[in-house]
Scaffold this motif. Structure first.
Motif, mmCIF file in Angstrom:
data_model
loop_
_atom_site.group_PDB
_atom_site.id
_atom_site.type_symbol
_atom_site.label_atom_id
_atom_site.label_comp_id
_atom_site.label_asym_id
_atom_site.label_seq_id
_atom_site.Cartn_x
_atom_site.Cartn_y
_atom_site.Cartn_z
ATOM 1 N N VAL A 160 51.483 50.633 33.275
ATOM 2 C CA VAL A 160 50.926 49.819 32.032
ATOM 3 C C VAL A 160 50.724 48.262 32.218
ATOM 4 C CG1 VAL A 160 51.657 51.348 30.251
ATOM 5 C CG2 VAL A 160 53.092 49.458 30.843
ATOM 6 N N ALA A 161 51.218 47.708 33.458
ATOM 7 C CA ALA A 161 51.198 46.402 33.803
ATOM 8 C C ALA A 161 51.541 46.164 35.145
ATOM 9 C CB ALA A 161 52.083 45.578 32.858
ATOM 10 N N VAL A 162 51.187 45.199 35.926
ATOM 11 C CA VAL A 162 51.561 44.640 37.047
ATOM 12 C C VAL A 162 51.826 43.447 37.040
ATOM 13 C CG1 VAL A 162 50.817 44.235 39.388
ATOM 14 C CG2 VAL A 162 50.058 46.232 38.260
ATOM 15 N N ILE A 163 53.093 43.008 37.665
ATOM 16 C CA ILE A 163 53.671 41.586 37.675
ATOM 17 C C ILE A 163 53.338 41.048 39.270
ATOM 18 C CG2 ILE A 163 55.433 39.958 37.706
ATOM 19 C CD1 ILE A 163 56.565 41.621 35.534
ATOM 20 N N LEU A 164 52.447 40.003 39.463
ATOM 21 C CA LEU A 164 52.164 39.545 40.731
ATOM 22 C C LEU A 164 52.310 37.934 40.738
ATOM 23 C CD1 LEU A 164 48.780 38.387 40.154
ATOM 24 C CD2 LEU A 164 48.733 40.819 40.266
ATOM 25 N N SER A 165 52.360 37.717 41.857
ATOM 26 C CA SER A 165 52.561 35.957 42.010
ATOM 27 C C SER A 165 51.405 35.295 41.564
ATOM 28 C CB SER A 165 52.380 35.617 43.519
ATOM 29 O OG SER A 165 51.462 35.861 44.220
ATOM 30 N N MET A 166 51.245 33.927 41.070
ATOM 31 C CA MET A 166 50.215 33.188 40.622
ATOM 32 C C MET A 166 49.288 32.721 41.682
ATOM 33 S SD MET A 166 49.051 31.751 38.143
ATOM 34 C CE MET A 166 50.054 31.665 36.926
ATOM 35 N N ASP A 167 49.529 32.769 42.856
ATOM 36 C CA ASP A 167 48.678 32.667 44.091
ATOM 37 C C ASP A 167 47.682 33.772 43.979
ATOM 38 O OD1 ASP A 167 49.533 30.085 44.600
ATOM 39 O OD2 ASP A 167 50.899 30.932 46.302
ATOM 40 N N GLU A 168 48.324 34.808 43.980
ATOM 41 C CA GLU A 168 47.688 36.329 44.018
ATOM 42 C C GLU A 168 46.487 36.417 42.982
ATOM 43 O OE1 GLU A 168 46.178 40.030 45.749
ATOM 44 O OE2 GLU A 168 47.207 38.050 46.605
ATOM 45 N N TYR A 169 47.341 35.973 41.676
ATOM 46 C CA TYR A 169 46.439 36.128 40.348
ATOM 47 C C TYR A 169 45.345 35.316 40.474
ATOM 48 C CZ TYR A 169 44.895 35.123 35.666
ATOM 49 O OH TYR A 169 44.007 35.103 34.626
ATOM 50 N N ARG A 170 45.331 33.998 40.885
ATOM 51 C CA ARG A 170 44.275 33.056 41.042
ATOM 52 C C ARG A 170 43.306 33.768 42.242
ATOM 53 N NH1 ARG A 170 48.349 28.110 41.308
ATOM 54 N NH2 ARG A 170 48.229 27.711 39.159
ATOM 55 N N ARG A 171 43.645 34.312 43.441
ATOM 56 C CA ARG A 171 42.840 34.752 44.180
ATOM 57 C C ARG A 171 41.898 35.719 43.663
ATOM 58 N NH1 ARG A 171 42.394 38.998 47.501
ATOM 59 N NH2 ARG A 171 43.985 39.972 46.919
#
Length: 94
Positions: A35-46
């Motif tokens: 239902v969701a994925v948690i990832l780093s802020m750097d990966e999210y921005r990319r």
């Protein structure tokens, strides 16, 4: 990718955040379904960057990997990007 149920994620939130900061994405499930994925802020921005059009992508590539590099001379760059056949086109009879 590591996987946790919502109940497990509540108990291990600090550990999950640390994993994400280290670059490992963490999948959260409900009743076995993702239902969701948690990832780093750097990966999210990319991942959330506005996509470039082709021309912008080529220019960015040239700036990052080719221009200013000591192993490429200007003539070599021209050869790489000007590979189009410049001979006259064949004649077509109508």
């Amino acid at each position: 990718m590591t996987q946790y149920s919502i109940a497990q994620a509540k108990d291990k939130l600090t550990q999950i955040i640390r994993s994400a900061e280290e670059g490992q994405s963490v999948e959260i499930t409900r009743r076995g379904e993702p239902v969701a994925v948690i990832l780093s802020m750097d990966e999210y921005r990319r991942l959330s960057k506005v996509p470039q059009n082709f021309g912008e992508a080529v220019l960015a590539f040239r700036q990052q990997y080719i221009e200013g590099q000591p192993w490429f001379e200007d003539e070599e760059i021209d050869e790489i990007f000007n590979v189009r056949d410049k001979s006259p086109a064949r004649e077509v009879e109508l």
